[in-house]
Motif scaffolding. Structure first.
Motif, PDB file in Angstrom:
ATOM      1  N   GLU A  84      41.566  61.994  38.031  1.00 14.53           N
ATOM      2  CA  GLU A  84      43.019  62.074  38.213  1.00 14.53           C
ATOM      3  C   GLU A  84      43.359  62.224  39.693  1.00 14.53           C
ATOM      4  OE1 GLU A  84      44.315  64.096  33.937  1.00 14.53           O
ATOM      5  OE2 GLU A  84      44.026  65.366  35.683  1.00 14.53           O
ATOM      6  N   THR A  85      42.523  62.957  40.421  1.00 16.63           N
ATOM      7  CA  THR A  85      42.754  63.133  41.854  1.00 16.63           C
ATOM      8  C   THR A  85      42.609  61.806  42.585  1.00 16.63           C
ATOM      9  OG1 THR A  85      41.972  65.416  41.746  1.00 16.63           O
ATOM     10  CG2 THR A  85      42.024  64.393  43.923  1.00 16.63           C
ATOM     11  N   GLU A  86      41.619  60.994  42.197  1.00 16.03           N
ATOM     12  CA  GLU A  86      41.460  59.672  42.806  1.00 16.03           C
ATOM     13  C   GLU A  86      42.683  58.802  42.551  1.00 16.03           C
ATOM     14  OE1 GLU A  86      37.901  58.068  41.114  1.00 16.03           O
ATOM     15  OE2 GLU A  86      36.575  59.278  42.341  1.00 16.03           O
ATOM     16  N   LEU A  90      45.719  57.495  45.357  1.00 10.96           N
ATOM     17  CA  LEU A  90      46.183  56.115  45.542  1.00 10.96           C
ATOM     18  C   LEU A  90      47.657  55.974  45.176  1.00 10.96           C
ATOM     19  CD1 LEU A  90      43.059  54.239  44.166  1.00 10.96           C
ATOM     20  CD2 LEU A  90      43.808  54.388  46.545  1.00 10.96           C
ATOM     21  N   TRP A  91      48.070  56.597  44.070  1.00 11.26           N
ATOM     22  CA  TRP A  91      49.458  56.503  43.597  1.00 11.26           C
ATOM     23  C   TRP A  91      50.417  57.107  44.621  1.00 11.26           C
ATOM     24  CZ3 TRP A  91      51.675  53.687  40.058  1.00 11.26           C
ATOM     25  CH2 TRP A  91      52.910  54.030  39.532  1.00 11.26           C
ATOM     26  N   ALA A  92      50.044  58.265  45.174  1.00 12.81           N
ATOM     27  CA  ALA A  92      50.928  58.959  46.118  1.00 12.81           C
ATOM     28  C   ALA A  92      51.006  58.252  47.465  1.00 12.81           C
ATOM     29  CB  ALA A  92      50.442  60.397  46.317  1.00 12.81           C
ATOM     30  N   THR A  93      50.033  57.413  47.768  1.00 12.58           N
ATOM     31  CA  THR A  93      50.063  56.696  49.043  1.00 12.58           C
ATOM     32  C   THR A  93      50.665  55.298  48.901  1.00 12.58           C
ATOM     33  OG1 THR A  93      47.755  56.038  48.720  1.00 12.58           O
ATOM     34  CG2 THR A  93      48.169  57.975  50.106  1.00 12.58           C
ATOM     35  N   GLY A  94      51.312  55.049  47.763  1.00 12.18           N
ATOM     36  CA  GLY A  94      52.084  53.821  47.605  1.00 12.18           C
ATOM     37  C   GLY A  94      51.387  52.676  46.905  1.00 12.18           C
ATOM     38  N   HIS A  95      50.178  52.874  46.400  1.00 15.21           N
ATOM     39  CA  HIS A  95      49.496  51.806  45.680  1.00 15.21           C
ATOM     40  C   HIS A  95      50.108  51.647  44.294  1.00 15.21           C
ATOM     41  CE1 HIS A  95      46.504  52.701  48.758  1.00 15.21           C
ATOM     42  NE2 HIS A  95      46.054  51.475  48.561  1.00 15.21           N
ATOM     43  N   ALA A  97      49.954  50.211  40.191  1.00 18.90           N
ATOM     44  CA  ALA A  97      48.995  50.355  39.103  1.00 18.90           C
ATOM     45  C   ALA A  97      47.918  49.266  39.172  1.00 18.90           C
ATOM     46  CB  ALA A  97      49.715  50.323  37.763  1.00 18.90           C
ATOM     47  N   LYS A  98      48.323  48.032  39.470  1.00 18.95           N
ATOM     48  CA  LYS A  98      47.352  46.928  39.559  1.00 18.95           C
ATOM     49  C   LYS A  98      46.329  47.182  40.668  1.00 18.95           C
ATOM     50  CE  LYS A  98      49.021  43.820  36.623  1.00 18.95           C
ATOM     51  NZ  LYS A  98      48.394  43.727  35.347  1.00 18.95           N
ATOM     52  N   SER A  99      46.791  47.674  41.791  1.00 13.35           N
ATOM     53  CA  SER A  99      45.903  47.968  42.908  1.00 13.35           C
ATOM     54  C   SER A  99      44.915  49.073  42.530  1.00 13.35           C
ATOM     55  CB  SER A  99      46.724  48.395  44.122  1.00 13.35           C
ATOM     56  OG  SER A  99      45.895  48.841  45.163  1.00 13.35           O
ATOM     57  N   ILE A 100      45.392  50.091  41.834  1.00 11.31           N
ATOM     58  CA  ILE A 100      44.525  51.193  41.401  1.00 11.31           C
ATOM     59  C   ILE A 100      43.481  50.680  40.420  1.00 11.31           C
ATOM     60  CG2 ILE A 100      44.449  53.398  40.183  1.00 11.31           C
ATOM     61  CD1 ILE A 100      47.289  53.938  41.335  1.00 11.31           C
ATOM     62  N   GLU A 101      43.916  49.823  39.491  1.00  4.02           N
ATOM     63  CA  GLU A 101      42.976  49.227  38.529  1.00  4.02           C
ATOM     64  C   GLU A 101      41.838  48.532  39.266  1.00  4.02           C
ATOM     65  OE1 GLU A 101      45.005  46.482  35.940  1.00  4.02           O
ATOM     66  OE2 GLU A 101      46.645  47.909  35.664  1.00  4.02           O
ATOM     67  N   GLU A 102      42.180  47.757  40.267  1.00  2.00           N
ATOM     68  CA  GLU A 102      41.179  46.986  40.997  1.00  2.00           C
ATOM     69  C   GLU A 102      40.278  47.869  41.844  1.00  2.00           C
ATOM     70  OE1 GLU A 102      43.504  44.162  43.149  1.00  2.00           O
ATOM     71  OE2 GLU A 102      44.127  43.112  41.328  1.00  2.00           O
ATOM     72  N   LYS A 103      40.856  48.841  42.540  1.00  2.00           N
ATOM     73  CA  LYS A 103      40.063  49.688  43.433  1.00  2.00           C
ATOM     74  C   LYS A 103      39.126  50.610  42.670  1.00  2.00           C
ATOM     75  CE  LYS A 103      43.263  49.762  47.272  1.00  2.00           C
ATOM     76  NZ  LYS A 103      42.612  49.556  48.540  1.00  2.00           N
ATOM     77  N   LEU A 104      39.581  51.150  41.533  1.00  2.00           N
ATOM     78  CA  LEU A 104      38.765  52.110  40.785  1.00  2.00           C
ATOM     79  C   LEU A 104      38.078  51.489  39.571  1.00  2.00           C
ATOM     80  CD1 LEU A 104      41.115  55.235  40.861  1.00  2.00           C
ATOM     81  CD2 LEU A 104      39.258  54.634  42.418  1.00  2.00           C
ATOM     82  N   SER A 107      40.893  50.114  33.413  1.00  2.00           N
ATOM     83  CA  SER A 107      41.835  49.276  32.669  1.00  2.00           C
ATOM     84  C   SER A 107      43.254  49.756  32.959  1.00  2.00           C
ATOM     85  CB  SER A 107      41.554  49.366  31.164  1.00  2.00           C
ATOM     86  OG  SER A 107      41.934  50.636  30.677  1.00  2.00           O
ATOM     87  N   SER A 108      44.220  48.907  32.675  1.00  2.00           N
ATOM     88  CA  SER A 108      45.620  49.285  32.925  1.00  2.00           C
ATOM     89  C   SER A 108      46.022  50.458  32.040  1.00  2.00           C
ATOM     90  CB  SER A 108      46.542  48.094  32.706  1.00  2.00           C
ATOM     91  OG  SER A 108      46.443  47.637  31.377  1.00  2.00           O
ATOM     92  N   ALA A 109      45.507  50.502  30.816  1.00  2.00           N
ATOM     93  CA  ALA A 109      45.833  51.617  29.915  1.00  2.00           C
ATOM     94  C   ALA A 109      45.281  52.932  30.463  1.00  2.00           C
ATOM     95  CB  ALA A 109      45.273  51.349  28.525  1.00  2.00           C
ATOM     96  N   THR A 110      44.089  52.898  31.033  1.00  2.00           N
ATOM     97  CA  THR A 110      43.494  54.110  31.595  1.00  2.00           C
ATOM     98  C   THR A 110      44.282  54.592  32.805  1.00  2.00           C
ATOM     99  OG1 THR A 110      41.312  53.409  30.834  1.00  2.00           O
ATOM    100  CG2 THR A 110      41.363  55.102  32.538  1.00  2.00           C
ATOM    101  N   VAL A 111      44.699  53.673  33.654  1.00  2.00           N
ATOM    102  CA  VAL A 111      45.503  54.052  34.824  1.00  2.00           C
ATOM    103  C   VAL A 111      46.817  54.671  34.367  1.00  2.00           C
ATOM    104  CG1 VAL A 111      46.763  53.178  36.833  1.00  2.00           C
ATOM    105  CG2 VAL A 111      44.449  52.362  36.355  1.00  2.00           C
ATOM    106  N   ARG A 112      47.483  54.048  33.380  1.00  2.00           N
ATOM    107  CA  ARG A 112      48.747  54.603  32.865  1.00  2.00           C
ATOM    108  C   ARG A 112      48.535  55.997  32.281  1.00  2.00           C
ATOM    109  NH1 ARG A 112      49.458  49.263  30.863  1.00  2.00           N
ATOM    110  NH2 ARG A 112      48.902  49.954  28.774  1.00  2.00           N
TER     111      ARG A 112
END
Length: 137
Positions: A84-86, A90-95, A97-104, A107-112
């Motif tokens: 969650e911290t990772e 990313l979320w707090a620095t403006g990334h 959901a798609k960017s987070i999915e790719e970097k980490l 899946s989109s469901a897991t990011v959500r």
């Protein structure tokens, strides 16, 4: 669809072809019915200029902290898990959901799910509230 079933019963030799074509049609129709936008909720992409964490001015009486230190402090204070911290970083620095999915590689469901848990733990309802919380430290 009903016409296809009637035709399949009328022409038993072509029943397999009708069944296969019906299934393909259902899959295609379902693809148009459910778009990524339906699942967006609060995970809409950030518009340019919406978040500008870099230009935040720290309070004069508080010692200056980097954004990473503030994020780590919030994560520790509210008991976020390592993953969650990772996602939070990313979320707090403006990334988005798609960017987070790719970097980490999630899946989109897991990011959500991670973002929903972060919002619940931090008791915020939007990205703007999340940034305000970070700035208040």
């Amino acid at each position: 669809m009903a016409l296809g079933e009637i035709a399949a019963l009328a022409f038993p030799s072509m029943m397999v072809a009708f069944c296969v074509s019906s299934i393909v049609m259902l899959i295609v129709i379902a693809g148009f019915m459910f778009s990524d936008r339906d699942n967006a909720l609060v995970f809409e992409p950030v518009e340019e200029g919406e978040l500008d964490v870099e230009t935040c001015e720290p309070d004069a009486e508080k010692p200056a902290q980097t954004k990473d230190e503030r994020i780590a402090a919030v994560a520790e204070k509210f008991g976020l898990t390592a993953r969650e911290t990772e996602v939070f970083t990313l979320w707090a620095t403006g990334h988005g959901a798609k960017s987070i999915e790719e970097k980490l590689v999630l899946s989109s469901a897991t990011v959500r799910t991670h973002i929903r848990h972060i919002y619940e733990k931090l008791d915020v309802h939007s990205r703007a509230e999340l940034i305000e919380l970070l700035e208040s430290l």
